[in-house]
Scaffold this motif. Structure first.
Motif, short mmCIF file in Angstrom:
data_model
loop_
_atom_site.label_atom_id
_atom_site.label_comp_id
_atom_site.label_asym_id
_atom_site.label_seq_id
_atom_site.Cartn_x
_atom_site.Cartn_y
_atom_site.Cartn_z
N ARG A 21 0.83 -1.20 0.00
CA ARG A 21 0.00 0.00 0.00
C ARG A 21 0.87 1.26 0.00
NH1 ARG A 21 -3.82 0.19 4.76
NH2 ARG A 21 -4.52 2.04 3.62
N VAL A 22 1.95 1.23 0.74
CA VAL A 22 2.87 2.38 0.76
C VAL A 22 3.48 2.58 -0.63
CG1 VAL A 22 5.03 3.29 1.69
CG2 VAL A 22 3.36 2.20 3.22
N ALA A 23 3.92 1.49 -1.25
CA ALA A 23 4.54 1.58 -2.57
C ALA A 23 3.56 2.14 -3.60
CB ALA A 23 5.03 0.20 -3.01
N ARG A 24 2.31 1.71 -3.53
CA ARG A 24 1.31 2.18 -4.50
C ARG A 24 0.95 3.65 -4.29
NH1 ARG A 24 -1.26 -3.00 -3.51
NH2 ARG A 24 -2.69 -1.97 -2.07
N GLY A 25 0.97 4.10 -3.04
CA GLY A 25 0.48 5.44 -2.75
C GLY A 25 1.52 6.53 -2.71
N ALA A 26 2.81 6.16 -2.61
CA ALA A 26 3.84 7.17 -2.35
C ALA A 26 4.07 8.12 -3.50
CB ALA A 26 5.14 6.48 -1.97
N GLY A 27 3.95 7.63 -4.74
CA GLY A 27 4.35 8.42 -5.89
C GLY A 27 3.71 9.79 -5.97
N GLU A 28 2.41 9.86 -5.71
CA GLU A 28 1.72 11.14 -5.85
C GLU A 28 2.09 12.14 -4.76
OE1 GLU A 28 -2.60 11.08 -4.40
OE2 GLU A 28 -2.22 8.96 -4.82
N TRP A 29 2.70 11.66 -3.68
CA TRP A 29 3.07 12.55 -2.58
C TRP A 29 4.50 13.06 -2.70
CZ3 TRP A 29 -0.34 14.13 1.18
CH2 TRP A 29 -1.58 13.47 1.18
N LEU A 30 5.34 12.36 -3.44
CA LEU A 30 6.74 12.73 -3.55
C LEU A 30 6.97 13.82 -4.60
CD1 LEU A 30 8.35 9.17 -3.43
CD2 LEU A 30 8.70 10.98 -1.72
N THR A 31 8.01 14.61 -4.36
CA THR A 31 8.48 15.52 -5.40
C THR A 31 9.11 14.71 -6.53
OG1 THR A 31 10.68 15.67 -4.40
CG2 THR A 31 9.05 17.28 -3.68
N PRO A 32 9.23 15.27 -7.72
CA PRO A 32 10.02 14.58 -8.76
C PRO A 32 11.44 14.33 -8.22
CG PRO A 32 8.77 16.38 -9.72
CD PRO A 32 8.63 16.51 -8.24
N GLY A 33 11.89 13.11 -8.31
CA GLY A 33 13.19 12.76 -7.76
C GLY A 33 13.16 12.47 -6.27
N GLY A 34 11.97 12.53 -5.65
CA GLY A 34 11.86 12.22 -4.23
C GLY A 34 12.10 10.75 -3.95
N THR A 35 12.29 10.43 -2.68
CA THR A 35 12.71 9.08 -2.31
C THR A 35 11.84 8.50 -1.21
OG1 THR A 35 15.00 9.74 -2.79
CG2 THR A 35 14.68 7.66 -1.64
N LEU A 36 11.52 7.22 -1.38
CA LEU A 36 10.79 6.45 -0.38
C LEU A 36 11.74 5.40 0.20
CD1 LEU A 36 8.23 5.19 1.03
CD2 LEU A 36 7.85 3.93 -1.11
N LEU A 37 11.82 5.36 1.52
CA LEU A 37 12.62 4.33 2.19
C LEU A 37 11.68 3.43 2.98
CD1 LEU A 37 14.12 7.36 2.66
CD2 LEU A 37 15.98 5.84 3.32
N ILE A 38 11.81 2.13 2.80
CA ILE A 38 10.99 1.17 3.52
C ILE A 38 11.89 0.18 4.26
CG2 ILE A 38 9.31 -0.71 3.35
CD1 ILE A 38 8.03 0.62 1.02
N GLU A 39 11.74 0.12 5.58
CA GLU A 39 12.46 -0.91 6.33
C GLU A 39 11.85 -2.27 6.01
OE1 GLU A 39 13.72 -0.39 10.46
OE2 GLU A 39 12.73 -2.29 10.91
N THR A 40 12.70 -3.26 5.79
CA THR A 40 12.25 -4.61 5.52
C THR A 40 13.23 -5.58 6.15
OG1 THR A 40 11.48 -6.08 3.74
CG2 THR A 40 13.43 -4.75 3.27
N SER A 41 13.08 -6.85 5.89
CA SER A 41 14.03 -7.84 6.40
C SER A 41 14.91 -8.33 5.27
CB SER A 41 13.30 -9.02 7.03
OG SER A 41 12.60 -9.76 6.04
N LYS A 42 16.01 -8.95 5.61
CA LYS A 42 16.94 -9.43 4.58
C LYS A 42 16.24 -10.41 3.65
CE LYS A 42 21.45 -11.63 4.02
NZ LYS A 42 22.63 -12.21 4.73
N HIS A 43 15.47 -11.35 4.23
CA HIS A 43 14.86 -12.37 3.37
C HIS A 43 13.65 -11.85 2.60
CE1 HIS A 43 12.12 -12.93 6.85
NE2 HIS A 43 11.27 -13.42 5.96
N GLN A 44 13.07 -10.73 3.03
CA GLN A 44 11.94 -10.15 2.30
C GLN A 44 12.36 -9.06 1.33
OE1 GLN A 44 10.04 -9.07 6.02
NE2 GLN A 44 8.17 -10.17 5.45
N SER A 45 13.62 -8.65 1.36
CA SER A 45 14.05 -7.46 0.64
C SER A 45 13.88 -7.59 -0.87
CB SER A 45 15.51 -7.13 0.98
OG SER A 45 16.37 -8.20 0.64
N ARG A 46 14.09 -8.78 -1.41
CA ARG A 46 13.95 -8.94 -2.86
C ARG A 46 12.50 -8.70 -3.29
NH1 ARG A 46 17.00 -13.97 -5.42
NH2 ARG A 46 18.66 -12.76 -4.44
N THR A 47 11.56 -9.20 -2.49
CA THR A 47 10.14 -8.99 -2.81
C THR A 47 9.76 -7.52 -2.63
OG1 THR A 47 9.69 -11.22 -2.03
CG2 THR A 47 7.80 -9.78 -2.32
N THR A 48 10.27 -6.90 -1.58
CA THR A 48 10.01 -5.48 -1.38
C THR A 48 10.53 -4.66 -2.55
OG1 THR A 48 10.17 -5.74 1.04
CG2 THR A 48 10.43 -3.51 0.16
#
Length: 272
Positions: free
Chosen positions: A217-244
């Motif tokens: 949900r965060v990935a789908r919604g973040a784009g419209e809130w960020l500036t062009p070139g803005g960045t989203l950081l999401i904490e995840t786990s090592k084994h989930q990181s590829r899916t994230t």
């Protein structure tokens, strides 16, 4: 009693008695009993009741909730019972977000999403002066604590569901979103340490069947809130990181994964 040693002419003093509070904490399974005893006594000296504080700790409540604060990125972050306790591994998110906020320049808008106590936002604002800080969480109790922690940096916190909590005026203005959305799979909650499982809100832990429902949900919604070139950081786990990373790429981001093995942190960094 002093015991004489005729063969050496020396005497041996009896070993000092173990601190009864340390002994009590150690018997309850506290690995760092000496440190915990010191912190509990400090909390009692600040107006708490040592017996009551000790009883809460022995019952399994997180030490941070008992003493009322957690150390995070060199800051003393206020916490309260039933509010998510900031983890050491999340310092990686704060460090990376601070680098990006500094690069964005004065007045950069930073959002601490799923903020809990607001530790990440406070750490970023402490490291980078002049940012505009906002924080949001679905738990009103957490938002109340976050307001206390970020007020000194001029930050504002809101209660609500993800981006729905934010003021509409932030649309397209955010340079950095740092999101520590829950990512524990529902079926693994029962395997967590009792300190978390029994004393922290389920909503701050449970990420759905595979742990990634909120991240999607965060990935789908973040784009419209960020500036062009803005960045989203999401904490995840090592084994989930590829899916994230894959879900962020599908949402249109360029993604890289950063890890810190020393603190066990893994962060997906996605540029719009």
């Amino acid at each position: 009693m002093t015991i004489s040693r005729p063969d050496s002419g020396e005497t041996s003093e009896p070993a000092p008695a173990e601190d009864p509070l340390v002994r009590l904490l150690r018997a309850a399974g506290c690995v760092f009993a000496e440190d915990e005893a010191r912190l509990l006594r400090e909390a009692a000296a600040d107006g708490g009741d040592l017996g009551a504080l000790t009883a809460r700790r022995i019952a399994g409540e997180p030490l941070e909730s008992v003493v009322g604060w957690a150390e995070f990125c060199g800051l003393r972050i206020a916490v309260e019972p039933r509010v998510f306790v900031p983890r050491k591994r999340s310092e990686l998110v704060a460090r990376e977000a601070a680098k990006l906020a500094a690069a964005a320049g004065p007045g950069a808008v930073v959002v601490d999403l799923c903020c809990g106590s607001g530790a990440i936002g406070a750490a970023v604002a402490s490291a980078v002066q002049g940012i505009e800080l906002h924080a949001a969480d679905i738990d009103p109790a957490a938002v109340g604590v976050a307001r206390r922690n970020i007020a000194r940096f001029g930050g504002r916190a809101y209660a609500g569901d993800l981006f729905g909590a934010l003021p509409a005026g932030l649309h397209g203005r955010i340079a950095v979103i740092a999101a520590n959305a829950p990512y524990v799979p529902s079926g693994e909650i029962s395997l967590m340490p009792p300190e978390a499982r029994d004393h922290e809100p389920l909503a701050a832990l449970d990420g759905g069947p595979d742990g990634l429902d909120l991240q999607r949900r965060v990935a789908r919604g973040a784009g419209e809130w960020l500036t062009p070139g803005g960045t989203l950081l999401i904490e995840t786990s090592k084994h989930q990181s590829r899916t994230t990373a894959a879900m962020l790429a599908e949402a249109g981001f360029d993604v890289r994964i950063v890890r810190d093995a020393e603190i066990g942190g893994t962060v997906a960094i996605a540029r719009r």
